[in-house]
Design a protein around this motif. Structure first.
Motif, PDB file in Angstrom:
ATOM      1  N   GLY A 130       0.737  -1.173  -0.012  1.00  0.00           N
ATOM      2  CA  GLY A 130       0.040  -0.031   0.118  1.00  0.00           C
ATOM      3  C   GLY A 130       0.890   1.359   0.070  1.00  0.00           C
ATOM      4  N   GLU A 131       0.394   2.246   0.520  1.00  0.00           N
ATOM      5  CA  GLU A 131       0.987   3.503   0.886  1.00  0.00           C
ATOM      6  C   GLU A 131       0.533   4.687   1.783  1.00  0.00           C
ATOM      7  OE1 GLU A 131       0.018   4.797  -3.197  1.00  0.00           O
ATOM      8  OE2 GLU A 131      -1.762   6.172  -2.542  1.00  0.00           O
ATOM      9  N   ILE A 132       1.268   5.290   2.264  1.00  0.00           N
ATOM     10  CA  ILE A 132       0.945   6.312   3.237  1.00  0.00           C
ATOM     11  C   ILE A 132       1.532   7.485   3.081  1.00  0.00           C
ATOM     12  CG2 ILE A 132       3.300   5.576   4.430  1.00  0.00           C
ATOM     13  CD1 ILE A 132       1.456   6.204   7.096  1.00  0.00           C
ATOM     14  N   ASP A 190       4.514  20.340   4.922  1.00  0.00           N
ATOM     15  CA  ASP A 190       5.109  19.431   4.025  1.00  0.00           C
ATOM     16  C   ASP A 190       4.217  17.978   4.133  1.00  0.00           C
ATOM     17  OD1 ASP A 190       6.966  21.368   2.937  1.00  0.00           O
ATOM     18  OD2 ASP A 190       8.254  21.133   4.923  1.00  0.00           O
ATOM     19  N   GLU A 191       3.986  17.509   3.129  1.00  0.00           N
ATOM     20  CA  GLU A 191       3.531  16.182   2.832  1.00  0.00           C
ATOM     21  C   GLU A 191       4.195  15.465   1.724  1.00  0.00           C
ATOM     22  OE1 GLU A 191      -0.787  14.972   3.431  1.00  0.00           O
ATOM     23  OE2 GLU A 191      -0.542  14.614   1.140  1.00  0.00           O
ATOM     24  N   ARG A 192       4.565  14.278   2.335  1.00  0.00           N
ATOM     25  CA  ARG A 192       5.144  13.178   1.318  1.00  0.00           C
ATOM     26  C   ARG A 192       4.321  11.908   1.098  1.00  0.00           C
ATOM     27  NH1 ARG A 192      11.155  10.861   0.918  1.00  0.00           N
ATOM     28  NH2 ARG A 192      10.760   9.768  -0.766  1.00  0.00           N
ATOM     29  N   LEU A 193       4.555  11.348   0.051  1.00  0.00           N
ATOM     30  CA  LEU A 193       3.912  10.056  -0.025  1.00  0.00           C
ATOM     31  C   LEU A 193       4.790   8.885  -0.210  1.00  0.00           C
ATOM     32  CD1 LEU A 193       1.145   8.434  -0.581  1.00  0.00           C
ATOM     33  CD2 LEU A 193       1.461   8.896  -3.208  1.00  0.00           C
ATOM     34  N   PHE A 227      10.674   5.610   5.399  1.00  0.00           N
ATOM     35  CA  PHE A 227      10.268   7.106   6.078  1.00  0.00           C
ATOM     36  C   PHE A 227      11.016   6.884   7.504  1.00  0.00           C
ATOM     37  CE2 PHE A 227       6.327   4.994   7.121  1.00  0.00           C
ATOM     38  CZ  PHE A 227       6.198   5.199   8.805  1.00  0.00           C
ATOM     39  N   GLN A 228      11.276   8.213   7.950  1.00  0.00           N
ATOM     40  CA  GLN A 228      11.941   8.332   9.346  1.00  0.00           C
ATOM     41  C   GLN A 228      11.429   9.361   9.993  1.00  0.00           C
ATOM     42  OE1 GLN A 228      15.992   7.380   9.270  1.00  0.00           O
ATOM     43  NE2 GLN A 228      16.201   7.798  11.538  1.00  0.00           N
ATOM     44  N   GLU A 274       0.724  14.059  10.807  1.00  0.00           N
ATOM     45  CA  GLU A 274      -0.448  13.398  10.248  1.00  0.00           C
ATOM     46  C   GLU A 274      -0.200  12.305   9.493  1.00  0.00           C
ATOM     47  OE1 GLU A 274      -3.623  16.272   9.545  1.00  0.00           O
ATOM     48  OE2 GLU A 274      -2.032  17.760   9.606  1.00  0.00           O
ATOM     49  N   GLU A 275      -1.107  11.432   9.292  1.00  0.00           N
ATOM     50  CA  GLU A 275      -1.018  10.322   8.426  1.00  0.00           C
ATOM     51  C   GLU A 275      -2.192  10.054   7.708  1.00  0.00           C
ATOM     52  OE1 GLU A 275       0.189   6.860  10.511  1.00  0.00           O
ATOM     53  OE2 GLU A 275       1.742   7.984  11.757  1.00  0.00           O
ATOM     54  N   ARG A 276      -2.060   9.782   6.568  1.00  0.00           N
ATOM     55  CA  ARG A 276      -3.163   9.300   5.441  1.00  0.00           C
ATOM     56  C   ARG A 276      -2.631   8.037   4.790  1.00  0.00           C
ATOM     57  NH1 ARG A 276      -4.453  11.691   1.184  1.00  0.00           N
ATOM     58  NH2 ARG A 276      -2.522  13.150   1.028  1.00  0.00           N
ATOM     59  N   TYR A 277      -3.819   7.176   4.636  1.00  0.00           N
ATOM     60  CA  TYR A 277      -3.511   5.690   4.202  1.00  0.00           C
ATOM     61  C   TYR A 277      -3.987   5.656   2.972  1.00  0.00           C
ATOM     62  CZ  TYR A 277      -2.564   5.496   9.129  1.00  0.00           C
ATOM     63  OH  TYR A 277      -2.471   5.857  10.336  1.00  0.00           O
TER      64      TYR A 277
END
Length: 88
Positions: free
Chosen positions: A45-47, A54-57, A64-65, A73-76
């Motif tokens: 999947g992806e997060i 700043d948002e990164r997929l 990621f670290q 924040e997190e989006r799945y």
């Protein structure tokens, strides 16, 4: 990066605790922080992770670290996400 490479790297960098995390499709986790540093490899999947503006997929094979106590924040993604994470 492949799973075996990632698992070999973690103890070299001081990550002794390793867990697998799975999150639901299209889920969201509002602003929060962890009391540990985290380094994770996406295995399914992806997060999307947002820190400030700043948002990164992150997708399968990417890492990621996050520093300890860093608010984020997190989006799945539509298939959810599963990742291996080392904590210290």
């Amino acid at each position: 990066m492949h799973r075996d490479e990632f698992l070999a790297l973690l103890p070299e960098e001081g990550f002794q605790e390793v867990v697998t995390v799975t999150r639901e499709p299209n889920g969201v986790m509002d602003i929060h922080a962890h009391p540990f540093e985290a380094k994770a490899l996406i295995v399914e999947g992806e997060i999307a992770i947002r820190v400030g503006d700043d948002e990164r997929l992150y997708r399968v094979g990417e890492i990621f670290q996050l520093s300890a106590n860093l608010e984020h924040e997190e989006r799945y993604g539509p298939q959810g996400v599963t990742y291996l994470v080392g904590r210290k």
